[in-house]
Design a protein around this motif. Sequence first.
Motif, PDB file in Angstrom:
ATOM      1  N   PHE A 416     -82.568 -10.288  65.931  1.00 51.51           N
ATOM      2  CA  PHE A 416     -81.943  -9.412  64.938  1.00 51.51           C
ATOM      3  C   PHE A 416     -81.883 -10.098  63.572  1.00 51.51           C
ATOM      4  CE2 PHE A 416     -78.109  -8.153  62.627  1.00 51.51           C
ATOM      5  CZ  PHE A 416     -78.344  -6.790  62.473  1.00 51.51           C
ATOM      6  N   SER A 417     -81.538 -11.394  63.572  1.00 56.50           N
ATOM      7  CA  SER A 417     -81.400 -12.113  62.308  1.00 56.50           C
ATOM      8  C   SER A 417     -82.743 -12.275  61.598  1.00 56.50           C
ATOM      9  CB  SER A 417     -80.759 -13.482  62.555  1.00 56.50           C
ATOM     10  OG  SER A 417     -80.701 -14.248  61.367  1.00 56.50           O
ATOM     11  N   VAL A 418     -83.753 -12.751  62.345  1.00 54.16           N
ATOM     12  CA  VAL A 418     -85.059 -13.007  61.738  1.00 54.16           C
ATOM     13  C   VAL A 418     -85.831 -11.710  61.497  1.00 54.16           C
ATOM     14  CG1 VAL A 418     -87.270 -14.178  62.058  1.00 54.16           C
ATOM     15  CG2 VAL A 418     -85.152 -15.306  62.757  1.00 54.16           C
ATOM     16  N   GLY A 419     -85.760 -10.795  62.450  1.00 58.74           N
ATOM     17  CA  GLY A 419     -86.562  -9.584  62.341  1.00 58.74           C
ATOM     18  C   GLY A 419     -85.970  -8.504  61.463  1.00 58.74           C
ATOM     19  N   PHE A 420     -84.648  -8.481  61.328  1.00 56.06           N
ATOM     20  CA  PHE A 420     -84.031  -7.394  60.554  1.00 56.06           C
ATOM     21  C   PHE A 420     -83.172  -7.926  59.409  1.00 56.06           C
ATOM     22  CE2 PHE A 420     -80.416  -4.563  59.773  1.00 56.06           C
ATOM     23  CZ  PHE A 420     -81.084  -3.408  59.378  1.00 56.06           C
ATOM     24  N   TYR A 421     -82.162  -8.733  59.730  1.00 58.40           N
ATOM     25  CA  TYR A 421     -81.182  -9.112  58.712  1.00 58.40           C
ATOM     26  C   TYR A 421     -81.826  -9.905  57.570  1.00 58.40           C
ATOM     27  CZ  TYR A 421     -76.779 -10.688  56.686  1.00 58.40           C
ATOM     28  OH  TYR A 421     -75.745 -10.926  55.820  1.00 58.40           O
ATOM     29  N   GLU A 422     -82.589 -10.942  57.901  1.00 57.38           N
ATOM     30  CA  GLU A 422     -83.211 -11.742  56.854  1.00 57.38           C
ATOM     31  C   GLU A 422     -84.311 -10.983  56.121  1.00 57.38           C
ATOM     32  OE1 GLU A 422     -84.560 -15.386  58.511  1.00 57.38           O
ATOM     33  OE2 GLU A 422     -82.539 -16.198  58.842  1.00 57.38           O
ATOM     34  N   ARG A 423     -84.880 -10.002  56.758  1.00 58.59           N
ATOM     35  CA  ARG A 423     -85.960  -9.254  56.123  1.00 58.59           C
ATOM     36  C   ARG A 423     -85.435  -8.153  55.191  1.00 58.59           C
ATOM     37  NH1 ARG A 423     -91.333  -8.666  57.477  1.00 58.59           N
ATOM     38  NH2 ARG A 423     -90.958  -9.997  59.279  1.00 58.59           N
ATOM     39  N   PHE A 424     -84.341  -7.505  55.596  1.00 55.18           N
ATOM     40  CA  PHE A 424     -83.878  -6.342  54.834  1.00 55.18           C
ATOM     41  C   PHE A 424     -82.523  -6.537  54.164  1.00 55.18           C
ATOM     42  CE2 PHE A 424     -86.540  -4.669  58.300  1.00 55.18           C
ATOM     43  CZ  PHE A 424     -87.528  -4.050  57.545  1.00 55.18           C
ATOM     44  N   VAL A 425     -81.745  -7.559  54.570  1.00 52.31           N
ATOM     45  CA  VAL A 425     -80.405  -7.716  54.009  1.00 52.31           C
ATOM     46  C   VAL A 425     -80.308  -8.982  53.169  1.00 52.31           C
ATOM     47  CG1 VAL A 425     -77.932  -7.864  54.528  1.00 52.31           C
ATOM     48  CG2 VAL A 425     -79.421  -6.455  55.963  1.00 52.31           C
ATOM     49  N   GLU A 426     -80.365 -10.139  53.806  1.00 54.42           N
ATOM     50  CA  GLU A 426     -80.164 -11.388  53.079  1.00 54.42           C
ATOM     51  C   GLU A 426     -80.857 -12.534  53.809  1.00 54.42           C
ATOM     52  OE1 GLU A 426     -76.425 -13.913  51.179  1.00 54.42           O
ATOM     53  OE2 GLU A 426     -76.162 -12.863  53.084  1.00 54.42           O
ATOM     54  N   ASP A 427     -81.656 -13.288  53.062  1.00 56.44           N
ATOM     55  CA  ASP A 427     -82.311 -14.486  53.574  1.00 56.44           C
ATOM     56  C   ASP A 427     -81.927 -15.643  52.661  1.00 56.44           C
ATOM     57  OD1 ASP A 427     -83.863 -16.475  54.581  1.00 56.44           O
ATOM     58  OD2 ASP A 427     -85.775 -15.442  54.383  1.00 56.44           O
ATOM     59  N   LYS A 428     -80.937 -16.418  53.065  1.00 49.02           N
ATOM     60  CA  LYS A 428     -80.391 -17.452  52.192  1.00 49.02           C
ATOM     61  C   LYS A 428     -81.396 -18.559  51.892  1.00 49.02           C
ATOM     62  CE  LYS A 428     -75.469 -16.862  53.191  1.00 49.02           C
ATOM     63  NZ  LYS A 428     -74.209 -17.549  53.567  1.00 49.02           N
ATOM     64  N   ILE A 429     -82.291 -18.843  52.808  1.00 48.54           N
ATOM     65  CA  ILE A 429     -83.249 -19.923  52.581  1.00 48.54           C
ATOM     66  C   ILE A 429     -84.234 -19.538  51.473  1.00 48.54           C
ATOM     67  CG2 ILE A 429     -84.989 -21.371  53.647  1.00 48.54           C
ATOM     68  CD1 ILE A 429     -82.126 -21.850  54.627  1.00 48.54           C
ATOM     69  N   HIS A 430     -84.828 -18.361  51.573  1.00 42.83           N
ATOM     70  CA  HIS A 430     -85.766 -17.935  50.536  1.00 42.83           C
ATOM     71  C   HIS A 430     -85.047 -17.550  49.251  1.00 42.83           C
ATOM     72  CE1 HIS A 430     -88.339 -17.569  54.132  1.00 42.83           C
ATOM     73  NE2 HIS A 430     -89.326 -17.818  53.292  1.00 42.83           N
ATOM     74  N   GLN A 431     -83.819 -17.079  49.371  1.00 43.65           N
ATOM     75  CA  GLN A 431     -83.058 -16.795  48.162  1.00 43.65           C
ATOM     76  C   GLN A 431     -82.759 -18.068  47.386  1.00 43.65           C
ATOM     77  OE1 GLN A 431     -79.563 -14.608  49.297  1.00 43.65           O
ATOM     78  NE2 GLN A 431     -80.635 -12.639  49.378  1.00 43.65           N
ATOM     79  N   PHE A 432     -82.584 -19.174  48.093  1.00 45.62           N
ATOM     80  CA  PHE A 432     -82.361 -20.444  47.400  1.00 45.62           C
ATOM     81  C   PHE A 432     -83.585 -20.836  46.580  1.00 45.62           C
ATOM     82  CE2 PHE A 432     -82.698 -25.095  47.325  1.00 45.62           C
ATOM     83  CZ  PHE A 432     -81.518 -25.409  46.668  1.00 45.62           C
ATOM     84  N   VAL A 433     -84.777 -20.619  47.134  1.00 43.74           N
ATOM     85  CA  VAL A 433     -86.005 -20.920  46.390  1.00 43.74           C
ATOM     86  C   VAL A 433     -86.099 -20.032  45.146  1.00 43.74           C
ATOM     87  CG1 VAL A 433     -88.520 -20.999  46.521  1.00 43.74           C
ATOM     88  CG2 VAL A 433     -87.151 -21.652  48.508  1.00 43.74           C
TER      89      VAL A 433
END
Length: 709
Positions: A416-433
Amino acid sequence: MCATDREQEYPTSPSLQIDLKVIKYDARGKFLGWEDVRGETLQCTVEVSDLLRRVPEPIFYELFLQFEDEKGDTRLWQVPVNNPAIRTNGQASSNPQMLRRLFLVDGLSGRKYNLTNTPASVTLAAELLLRLPAAVASAGVNEYQVWCCWDIDKAETNSSCFTCLSAQIDVSFSVSYIQSPGTAQQATDIAFGVLGFLALLSAFLETGTWVRRSRLPNVNFMIILKFFAFFAGSLANVFFVVTLGIGIYWLIVFKGQQVSAVEMMLPAAGSQIETNFIVYLLCAFVLKSVNIIHILITQTTVSIFLIDWEKPKARQTVQASTGNQGAASSVSAWRTFLIANEWNEIQTHRKVSPSLQLFAVLLLLEVVGLKNLASRDLNVNLNPDPNDYQAPWSPILRFGIAASVWLAVWIVQVVFSVGFYERFVEDKIHQFVDLCSLSNVSVFILTHRCYGFYIHGRSVHGHADVDMDTIHSYFRKEEENLCPLRGLEANSEVQTFEVLLTDKTRTLYDRITQSSMEVCFLIIFCYPLQYAPKFHPGFIHGLKNNFLAILCQVTKILKSLNFIFRLWQVPRGKHVRSDLHSQRLKGYHALNRFLISFLEHRYKDLDYVVKDKYLMERILDMEFQEPGDINILYNDDRSLFSRTLFYNHELTLVLFDILLFSAVDLGAQDFVLATVVTFVAQKLLQMLRDALGRRNLAEKTLVEKQFLI
């Protein structure tokens, strides 16, 4: 009957209903006839007077098992009887003799002087145990080989203790299914041998990679220590995989049987298989704890530097407090503080929610009732009646069901986290970049002496310290593709890299950072000595003259403890000379200029190339090519810099949680207590990682600890 008779065999079918018959004899040896053994109450309390009334004289029985052979003929096989209460010369025999006959009540031998007298003692079979090994099915075989044995436990009622006729005795009858471990232990040993060899090979590869990246020419104590740390982590995974396989195997094989056809029996409580399982589980927990400690030390001692690409728009002359004139840059430091705070925030970020994980696991085990699958019987009812008989728990089944539920919930969370949440809601790792690019700040990390990661955050617009309108105009240009791409190279979007430095580059890097170390040494040692009247002035003068030699020795001793950079976070209210602060800032700006020049290819003898890793290098996580005289930046599309965070060690953390949860439950047999202890341990680990990481970040980036919110 000789002892070898107990090995007699007879064929049965999987759905066999045991048919027992007995021959009855009286005390004089007279044949009384045949009788079928019928099912009655398995456990009850009876009075001795009732037994004597029903059986005034002992009746001897010979027990037979009736079955049909392959031809359909009825056969009888005599069941051997074992009476552990029999003594030879007052001692129990080490090799008990199998008997043919047994009795249930003997009130005759306890009568003294006259057979009509009341018996002084009554001997009876208080516990009857029919031992039947469970048949093990094999492919293509439709017959099972079974042997059985009848155990009798002797009990005496003594009239000197209580009135014999009114005494109440607990009697019971039970059936015990015994199964030889067979190839189970052999399969476990083979699994340990194969997986253990792979763990050893993995530890050698990881150690070799660490040595190559650290440029260590000779074997030293640190290399040996690293090898054992890597081996502990790999071996912990081996123990976990084996114990998980054992738990799931018995959970499926034992609980999946139907009551009418029991083929596999659970290892008995206290058996060698169960004892070995507990040892394996505890070893996995201890080794995984060592692995967690190694990860903590590695992550909290990395060298990290924030490269500020912002160029000053104007310079102004200000009057310092000391009366000297100095130049102050108009570049704001808040962008660097922002990146430092974001990095501090994601240090303990994980792919899953640990609290939600614990809540879901406890809900499934306690509320849904999956814990009831861990009983030693074949009952698969998730919500049994509290008044019904509850079989004891099996540690193997408890670990099997608990670990399975943990992994199932964790996999659901990760998907759920990798497939949905980080893709459509929030991805802190890529947001940091992305935030690094917006702030015009890059991150340079060294996890080894000559290896680390680089996050390219140089703004394609040249400046980031601008007003809101300008920032919106920057966004519109990027949306309309009116500006270059954010990547390090032209026409590239890759912003994250693995860095492999040469010895020459690292030596120059250390030389630049040496000034900061010298300042720390001055603050810690030399500066206080100037205010210490008990030291002779010549001692202080000699200390300063031999400063470099002393600094070299102190650095070697204290560098591993991260003590040299301690004074980068100066406590409030402390008086520190302004020239020392100025020297620290000069060291920071010198390193910033050096890294900017290095990344802009200004040093021809310290140049670098950008390339992709080979497939095997990516799989084995190592570099086959030596850097030689040129540095290498490998394109990283997997955000491997997260190895310095909790985010990239999710599997290790969840295995530690499972093993801690299971270890607590192993001793307490309580999933609620295990949940509470695991929750507290998770919070303590997070707090420790946050505190040590914040301290290291403040020391290495020159950002005061007070600014790290």
